[in-house]
Write an enzyme that holds these catalytic residues in place. Structure first.
Site, PDB file in Angstrom:
ATOM      1  N   LYS A  76     -66.668   5.861  -1.876  1.00 18.84           N
ATOM      2  CA  LYS A  76     -65.836   5.552  -3.045  1.00 18.84           C
ATOM      3  C   LYS A  76     -66.387   4.352  -3.827  1.00 18.84           C
ATOM      4  CE  LYS A  76     -62.794   8.864  -2.592  1.00 18.84           C
ATOM      5  NZ  LYS A  76     -62.828   9.996  -3.550  1.00 18.84           N
ATOM      6  N   TYR A 130     -65.733   6.530   4.057  1.00 14.44           N
ATOM      7  CA  TYR A 130     -64.958   6.777   2.835  1.00 14.44           C
ATOM      8  C   TYR A 130     -65.135   5.623   1.834  1.00 14.44           C
ATOM      9  CZ  TYR A 130     -60.731   8.145   0.167  1.00 14.44           C
ATOM     10  OH  TYR A 130     -59.838   8.528  -0.812  1.00 14.44           O
TER      11      TYR A 130
HETATM   12  P1  NAP Z   1     -55.991  16.715  -0.942  1.00 10.91           P
HETATM   13  O1  NAP Z   1     -54.553  16.903  -1.218  1.00 10.91           O
HETATM   14  O2  NAP Z   1     -56.479  16.713   0.466  1.00 10.91           O
HETATM   15  O3  NAP Z   1     -56.813  17.816  -1.783  1.00 10.91           O
HETATM   16  C1  NAP Z   1     -58.205  17.865  -1.693  1.00 10.91           C
HETATM   17  C2  NAP Z   1     -58.740  18.915  -2.637  1.00 10.91           C
HETATM   18  O4  NAP Z   1     -60.171  18.920  -2.541  1.00 10.91           O
HETATM   19  C3  NAP Z   1     -58.276  20.319  -2.287  1.00 10.91           C
HETATM   20  O5  NAP Z   1     -58.190  21.080  -3.468  1.00 10.91           O
HETATM   21  C4  NAP Z   1     -59.417  20.831  -1.417  1.00 10.91           C
HETATM   22  O6  NAP Z   1     -59.416  22.258  -1.417  1.00 10.91           O
HETATM   23  C5  NAP Z   1     -60.620  20.226  -2.152  1.00 10.91           C
HETATM   24  N1  NAP Z   1     -61.819  20.075  -1.326  1.00 10.91           N
HETATM   25  C6  NAP Z   1     -61.955  19.411  -0.160  1.00 10.91           C
HETATM   26  N2  NAP Z   1     -63.211  19.549   0.304  1.00 10.91           N
HETATM   27  C7  NAP Z   1     -63.881  20.301  -0.601  1.00 10.91           C
HETATM   28  C8  NAP Z   1     -65.198  20.796  -0.686  1.00 10.91           C
HETATM   29  N3  NAP Z   1     -66.104  20.553   0.273  1.00 10.91           N
HETATM   30  N4  NAP Z   1     -65.537  21.559  -1.755  1.00 10.91           N
HETATM   31  C9  NAP Z   1     -64.630  21.837  -2.715  1.00 10.91           C
HETATM   32  N5  NAP Z   1     -63.376  21.394  -2.695  1.00 10.91           N
HETATM   33  C10 NAP Z   1     -62.998  20.631  -1.648  1.00 10.91           C
HETATM   34  O7  NAP Z   1     -56.522  15.333  -1.547  1.00 10.91           O
HETATM   35  P2  NAP Z   1     -55.892  14.388  -2.697  1.00 10.91           P
HETATM   36  O8  NAP Z   1     -55.031  13.404  -2.046  1.00 10.91           O
HETATM   37  O9  NAP Z   1     -55.392  15.201  -3.820  1.00 10.91           O
HETATM   38  O10 NAP Z   1     -57.220  13.591  -3.135  1.00 10.91           O
HETATM   39  C11 NAP Z   1     -57.970  13.916  -4.290  1.00 10.91           C
HETATM   40  C12 NAP Z   1     -58.983  12.817  -4.522  1.00 10.91           C
HETATM   41  O11 NAP Z   1     -58.311  11.581  -4.674  1.00 10.91           O
HETATM   42  C13 NAP Z   1     -59.962  12.629  -3.362  1.00 10.91           C
HETATM   43  O12 NAP Z   1     -61.235  12.328  -3.858  1.00 10.91           O
HETATM   44  C14 NAP Z   1     -59.385  11.447  -2.626  1.00 10.91           C
HETATM   45  O13 NAP Z   1     -60.371  10.748  -1.906  1.00 10.91           O
HETATM   46  C15 NAP Z   1     -58.848  10.636  -3.785  1.00 10.91           C
HETATM   47  N6  NAP Z   1     -57.818   9.686  -3.379  1.00 10.91           N
HETATM   48  C16 NAP Z   1     -56.657  10.108  -2.805  1.00 10.91           C
HETATM   49  C17 NAP Z   1     -55.724   9.167  -2.415  1.00 10.91           C
HETATM   50  C18 NAP Z   1     -54.414   9.548  -1.775  1.00 10.91           C
HETATM   51  O14 NAP Z   1     -53.700   8.649  -1.335  1.00 10.91           O
HETATM   52  N7  NAP Z   1     -54.047  10.825  -1.719  1.00 10.91           N
HETATM   53  C19 NAP Z   1     -55.977   7.805  -2.607  1.00 10.91           C
HETATM   54  C20 NAP Z   1     -57.164   7.405  -3.201  1.00 10.91           C
HETATM   55  C21 NAP Z   1     -58.084   8.361  -3.583  1.00 10.91           C
HETATM   56  P3  NAP Z   1     -60.173  23.115  -0.266  1.00 10.91           P
HETATM   57  O15 NAP Z   1     -59.907  22.405   1.028  1.00 10.91           O
HETATM   58  O16 NAP Z   1     -59.618  24.483  -0.352  1.00 10.91           O
HETATM   59  O17 NAP Z   1     -61.619  23.082  -0.649  1.00 10.91           O
END
Ligand code: NAP
Length: 248
Positions: A160, A156
């Protein structure tokens, strides 16, 4: 805020829930037509229906961003059907955490494929239509982990950190073409991605965050909204941490 007289089209990946959904909601509220992209159809349809119920404009494409041909086609379909693509937010992401000594090649490759290569593929496909209009906004959603590293996340963190370097390269390539490329680097945010973390890890996360709390998806959406705005036309190659002070 500077307003545009064209209805800009934004494509947001990973938009069915969490941060991506908040970004899609926010951009739609700002008058963009938003194309929501992720895999599962039902949550995508729910998200589009919610946006439309507020009188805003959205559509959805179900696509695995880890499949380069499918993702390129999703962007092609957007441009063919809506006539333009102005804003690209590469937000879809997954984790496959584990200590490095036990991490499989598959878990490493999958995280790179979904979190990093997809952004390259989408930027490559979106750049031409953006260049045609001499206006474009690319935002790649990285993570504070890509800046500071985190144990049990070598895959990851590599993805990133890679997004940050790639975005700066894109920013330089397109700087004279009206296209900006920037990064938002969230800290710990309350979404499905963090919901299942063990309580001890959640506590540790708060302890290493100077504000001592998790962020909300809307707080990330606000940063994305700035980078995609008309006002941010002189801002490119930047990384904005939205992380409660973590990694400052
Ligand atoms: P989340 O709640 O797990 O949502 C992930 C989203 O991505 C869902 O809409 C999922 O839908 C979609 N997705 C996953 N795999 C996919 C694929 N192969 N093709 C198309 N869509 C896909 O994640 P989040 O926390 O909102 O995170 C969003 C972004 O922010 C990510 O890049 C994550 O690394 C980053 N981020 C999050 C955090 C945190 O603390 N939450 C911190 C730093 C960075 P489907 O599964 O239906 O495809």
């Amino acid at each position: 805020m500077v307003m545009s007289d064209v209805k800009r089209v934004a494509l947001v990946t990973g938009a069915s829930r969490g941060i991506g959904r908040a970004v899609a909601d926010r951009l739609a509220r700002e008058g963009r037509h938003v194309v929501l992209v992720s895999r599962a159809r039902a949550p995508l349809d729910d998200a589009v229906a919610a946006i439309r119920s507020r009188g805003n404009s959205a559509s959805a494409i179900s696509c695995d961003v880890g499949d380069p041909a499918a993702l390129t086609e999703a962007i092609g379909e957007t441009v063919r059907s809506l006539g333009r693509l102005d804003i690209l937010v590469n937000n879809a992401g997954i984790t496959r955490d584990g200590l490095m000594l036990r991490m499989s090649d598959e878990d490493f490759d999958e995280v790179i494929r979904v979190n990093l290569k997809s952004a390259f593929v989408a930027c490559r496909a979106a750049a031409r239509p953006m260049m045609g209009n001499r206006w474009g906004r690319i935002v790649n959603v990285s993570s504070i982990s890509g800046r500071i590293g985190r144990a049990a996340q070598v895959n990851y963190c590599a993805a990133k950190a890679g997004l940050i370097g790639m975005t700066k390269a894109i920013a330089k390539e397109f700087a004279t073409k009206g296209i900006t490329a920037n990064v938002v680097a969230p800290g710990f945010i309350e979404t499905d991605m963090t919901a299942d973390l063990p309580e001890a890890i959640k506590e540790e996360a708060k302890n290493i965050t100077p504000m001592r709390r998790f962020g909300q998806a809307d707080e990330i959406a606000a940063a994305v909204a700035y980078f995609t705005s008309e006002d941010a036309g002189f801002v490119t190659g930047e990384v904005l941490a939205v992380a409660g002070g973590m990694g400052m």
